[in-house]
Write a protein that holds these residues in place. Structure first.
Motif, PDB file in Angstrom:
ATOM      1  N   ARG A 192       5.419 -25.176   1.597  1.00 29.26           N
ATOM      2  CA  ARG A 192       6.857 -25.370   1.494  1.00 29.26           C
ATOM      3  C   ARG A 192       7.343 -26.366   2.553  1.00 29.26           C
ATOM      4  N   LEU A 193       6.787 -26.304   3.745  1.00 30.65           N
ATOM      5  CA  LEU A 193       7.172 -27.216   4.822  1.00 30.65           C
ATOM      6  C   LEU A 193       6.901 -28.664   4.423  1.00 30.65           C
ATOM      7  N   THR A 194       5.762 -28.915   3.812  1.00 32.23           N
ATOM      8  CA  THR A 194       5.425 -30.267   3.373  1.00 32.23           C
ATOM      9  C   THR A 194       6.459 -30.802   2.400  1.00 32.23           C
ATOM     10  N   GLU A 195       6.961 -29.943   1.528  1.00 26.63           N
ATOM     11  CA  GLU A 195       7.969 -30.345   0.553  1.00 26.63           C
ATOM     12  C   GLU A 195       9.299 -30.658   1.238  1.00 26.63           C
ATOM     13  N   VAL A 196       9.689 -29.769   2.171  1.00 30.10           N
ATOM     14  CA  VAL A 196      10.975 -29.920   2.845  1.00 30.10           C
ATOM     15  C   VAL A 196      11.006 -31.154   3.749  1.00 30.10           C
ATOM     16  N   GLN A 197       9.870 -31.481   4.359  1.00 32.34           N
ATOM     17  CA  GLN A 197       9.811 -32.628   5.269  1.00 32.34           C
ATOM     18  C   GLN A 197      10.056 -33.964   4.568  1.00 32.34           C
ATOM     19  N   LYS A 198       9.985 -33.978   3.252  1.00 33.76           N
ATOM     20  CA  LYS A 198      10.269 -35.206   2.506  1.00 33.76           C
ATOM     21  C   LYS A 198      11.735 -35.600   2.641  1.00 33.76           C
ATOM     22  N   THR A 199      12.603 -34.624   2.763  1.00 34.58           N
ATOM     23  CA  THR A 199      14.041 -34.895   2.919  1.00 34.58           C
ATOM     24  C   THR A 199      14.543 -34.571   4.319  1.00 34.58           C
ATOM     25  N   HIS A 200      13.779 -33.764   5.062  1.00 34.29           N
ATOM     26  CA  HIS A 200      14.142 -33.392   6.438  1.00 34.29           C
ATOM     27  C   HIS A 200      12.911 -33.592   7.320  1.00 34.29           C
ATOM     28  N   PRO A 201      12.702 -34.819   7.807  1.00 32.68           N
ATOM     29  CA  PRO A 201      11.486 -35.141   8.579  1.00 32.68           C
ATOM     30  C   PRO A 201      11.277 -34.275   9.816  1.00 32.68           C
ATOM     31  N   LYS A 202      12.353 -33.727  10.377  1.00 22.52           N
ATOM     32  CA  LYS A 202      12.235 -32.915  11.594  1.00 22.52           C
ATOM     33  C   LYS A 202      11.925 -31.441  11.302  1.00 22.52           C
ATOM     34  N   ALA A 203      11.799 -31.098  10.035  1.00 19.02           N
ATOM     35  CA  ALA A 203      11.538 -29.705   9.651  1.00 19.02           C
ATOM     36  C   ALA A 203      10.223 -29.219  10.262  1.00 19.02           C
ATOM     37  N   GLN A 204      10.185 -27.944  10.624  1.00 15.04           N
ATOM     38  CA  GLN A 204       8.991 -27.374  11.252  1.00 15.04           C
ATOM     39  C   GLN A 204       8.975 -25.863  11.107  1.00 15.04           C
ATOM     40  N   LEU A 205       7.788 -25.291  11.284  1.00 13.76           N
ATOM     41  CA  LEU A 205       7.654 -23.839  11.274  1.00 13.76           C
ATOM     42  C   LEU A 205       7.801 -23.325  12.699  1.00 13.76           C
ATOM     43  N   TYR A 206       8.515 -22.227  12.838  1.00  9.85           N
ATOM     44  CA  TYR A 206       8.754 -21.643  14.160  1.00  9.85           C
ATOM     45  C   TYR A 206       8.320 -20.185  14.121  1.00  9.85           C
ATOM     46  N   GLY A 207       7.242 -19.886  14.869  1.00 11.60           N
ATOM     47  CA  GLY A 207       6.760 -18.511  14.914  1.00 11.60           C
ATOM     48  C   GLY A 207       5.291 -18.339  14.607  1.00 11.60           C
ATOM     49  N   GLU A 208       4.629 -19.428  14.234  1.00 10.60           N
ATOM     50  CA  GLU A 208       3.210 -19.293  13.891  1.00 10.60           C
ATOM     51  C   GLU A 208       2.375 -18.903  15.105  1.00 10.60           C
ATOM     52  N   ASN A 209       2.681 -19.525  16.258  1.00 16.55           N
ATOM     53  CA  ASN A 209       1.866 -19.275  17.451  1.00 16.55           C
ATOM     54  C   ASN A 209       2.638 -18.702  18.634  1.00 16.55           C
ATOM     55  N   ILE A 210       3.946 -18.888  18.695  1.00 14.25           N
ATOM     56  CA  ILE A 210       4.717 -18.415  19.845  1.00 14.25           C
ATOM     57  C   ILE A 210       4.645 -16.891  19.954  1.00 14.25           C
ATOM     58  N   MET A 211       4.600 -16.405  21.180  1.00 11.71           N
ATOM     59  CA  MET A 211       4.527 -14.974  21.460  1.00 11.71           C
ATOM     60  C   MET A 211       3.407 -14.285  20.687  1.00 11.71           C
ATOM     61  N   GLY A 212       2.293 -15.000  20.541  1.00 11.46           N
ATOM     62  CA  GLY A 212       1.157 -14.450  19.817  1.00 11.46           C
ATOM     63  C   GLY A 212       1.271 -14.550  18.312  1.00 11.46           C
ATOM     64  N   GLY A 213       2.377 -15.113  17.835  1.00 13.82           N
ATOM     65  CA  GLY A 213       2.649 -15.177  16.395  1.00 13.82           C
ATOM     66  C   GLY A 213       3.659 -14.107  16.026  1.00 13.82           C
ATOM     67  N   THR A 214       4.738 -14.495  15.386  1.00 11.20           N
ATOM     68  CA  THR A 214       5.813 -13.548  15.087  1.00 11.20           C
ATOM     69  C   THR A 214       5.762 -13.051  13.643  1.00 11.20           C
ATOM     70  N   THR A 215       6.328 -11.881  13.424  1.00 11.77           N
ATOM     71  CA  THR A 215       6.382 -11.323  12.074  1.00 11.77           C
ATOM     72  C   THR A 215       7.455 -12.024  11.253  1.00 11.77           C
ATOM     73  N   TYR A 216       8.582 -12.346  11.890  1.00 14.19           N
ATOM     74  CA  TYR A 216       9.615 -13.155  11.228  1.00 14.19           C
ATOM     75  C   TYR A 216       9.370 -14.607  11.603  1.00 14.19           C
ATOM     76  N   MET A 217       9.015 -15.418  10.621  1.00 11.70           N
ATOM     77  CA  MET A 217       8.726 -16.836  10.849  1.00 11.70           C
ATOM     78  C   MET A 217       9.781 -17.694  10.158  1.00 11.70           C
ATOM     79  N   TYR A 218      10.171 -18.781  10.826  1.00 12.50           N
ATOM     80  CA  TYR A 218      11.237 -19.627  10.313  1.00 12.50           C
ATOM     81  C   TYR A 218      10.729 -20.988   9.856  1.00 12.50           C
ATOM     82  N   LEU A 219      11.279 -21.465   8.770  1.00 10.98           N
ATOM     83  CA  LEU A 219      11.152 -22.854   8.395  1.00 10.98           C
ATOM     84  C   LEU A 219      12.487 -23.480   8.787  1.00 10.98           C
TER      85      LEU A 219
END
Length: 273
Positions: A172-199
């Motif tokens: 989904r991130l790859t798709e969104v970055q086509k129109t929003h180049p700064k888009a990123q996932l937040y939570g994959e690795n921070i604090m050991g990886g979070t249960t709620y992850m944000y795009l």
């Protein structure tokens, strides 16, 4: 139960606030008086009675207004600083990845509040207990969707196995970055990886999120260095005292002192006679 995840896709969020209403309804949390903060945002912090709310950011860039919306709630970290800080072992992490409070043990010390990098837990001054989002663990463990996910109409919230949903999030991130180049996932690795992850559609700091949240160094030093060394020192001192007592007993020092006292007493009596 395997580790779960909730993907918060901000590119699909419409800011309807249904998730906040569903959270209050399921957890029987009372309504609170709010006020306009900015844009459509009426709350800017968690309370003991509001565990999730919407943030609205209006960012003007290249003569265009970008409306950035985010559902705020506990991240349910894999390495939760609140649990590390808790002085009464009142915080536990489930196999499914959720971080929950045991209110029978909670004493309202507030250490979880002081050490959470996201400012999530809050202490009720009357009940002397800390409160935050539970992730609807009671629903999850009975094969139901979290209340916020269940009510989300535009599909901005998805729930599933973490490994599977993480792969979906990256596609989904790859798709969104086509129109929003700064888009990123937040939570994959921070604090050991979070249960709620944000795009996110922009940098985390634009949303008011820390770029690199970590467990406070002061907490790590206290829990992992100072406290264990201090405990060992106290234990060593106590052991030395006990050992000293037994050594003196073995050498007869206590008997000698007692005998000396008795002899002195007898001498004094003899002198009086």
């Amino acid at each position: 139960m395997t580790r779960k995840m909730v993907l918060v896709d901000t590119s699909l969020c419409t800011g309807c606030k249904a998730c906040s209403v569903a959270c209050k309804e399921w957890n029987e949390l009372p309504a609170e008086k709010t006020k306009l903060i900015t844009s459509y945002q009426t709350q800017n912090a968690f309370t003991t009675k509001t565990w999730t709310y919407m943030t609205f950011i209006e960012k003007y860039e290249n003569q265009k207004m970008n409306w950035l919306m985010r559902k705020a709630q506990c991240f349910h970290c894999a390495e939760p600083s609140c649990m590390k800080a808790c002085s009464s072992n009142a915080i536990i992490k489930t196999d499914s990845g959720y971080v929950v409070f045991d209110h029978d043990k909670c004493i309202g010390c507030g250490y979880c509040v002081e050490n959470c990098p996201f400012g999530v837990p809050k202490v009720d001054p009357v009940l002397k207990k800390s409160f935050k989002c539970t992730g609807c663990i009671d629903r999850v463990e009975n094969n139901l969707l979290p209340a916020c996910v269940h009510t989300c109409q535009p599909g901005a919230l998805q729930f599933g196995e973490r490994d599977v949903l993480l792969a979906t999030a990256k596609i989904r991130l790859t798709e969104v970055q086509k129109t929003h180049p700064k888009a990123q996932l937040y939570g994959e690795n921070i604090m050991g990886g979070t249960t709620y992850m944000y795009l996110l559609l922009d940098s985390p700091d634009v949303y008011g999120l820390p770029l690199n949240p970590t467990i406070p160094l002061s907490l790590t030093l206290w829990k992992d260095v100072i406290r264990p060394v201090g405990g060992a020192a106290v234990g060593g001192a106590a052991a030395a005292v006990v050992l000293g007592v037994f050594v003196n007993l073995f050498r007869g020092n206590y008997r000698s002192n007692q005998s000396s006292d008795s002899s002195n007493s007898e001498s004094k009596k003899g002198g009086k006679d």
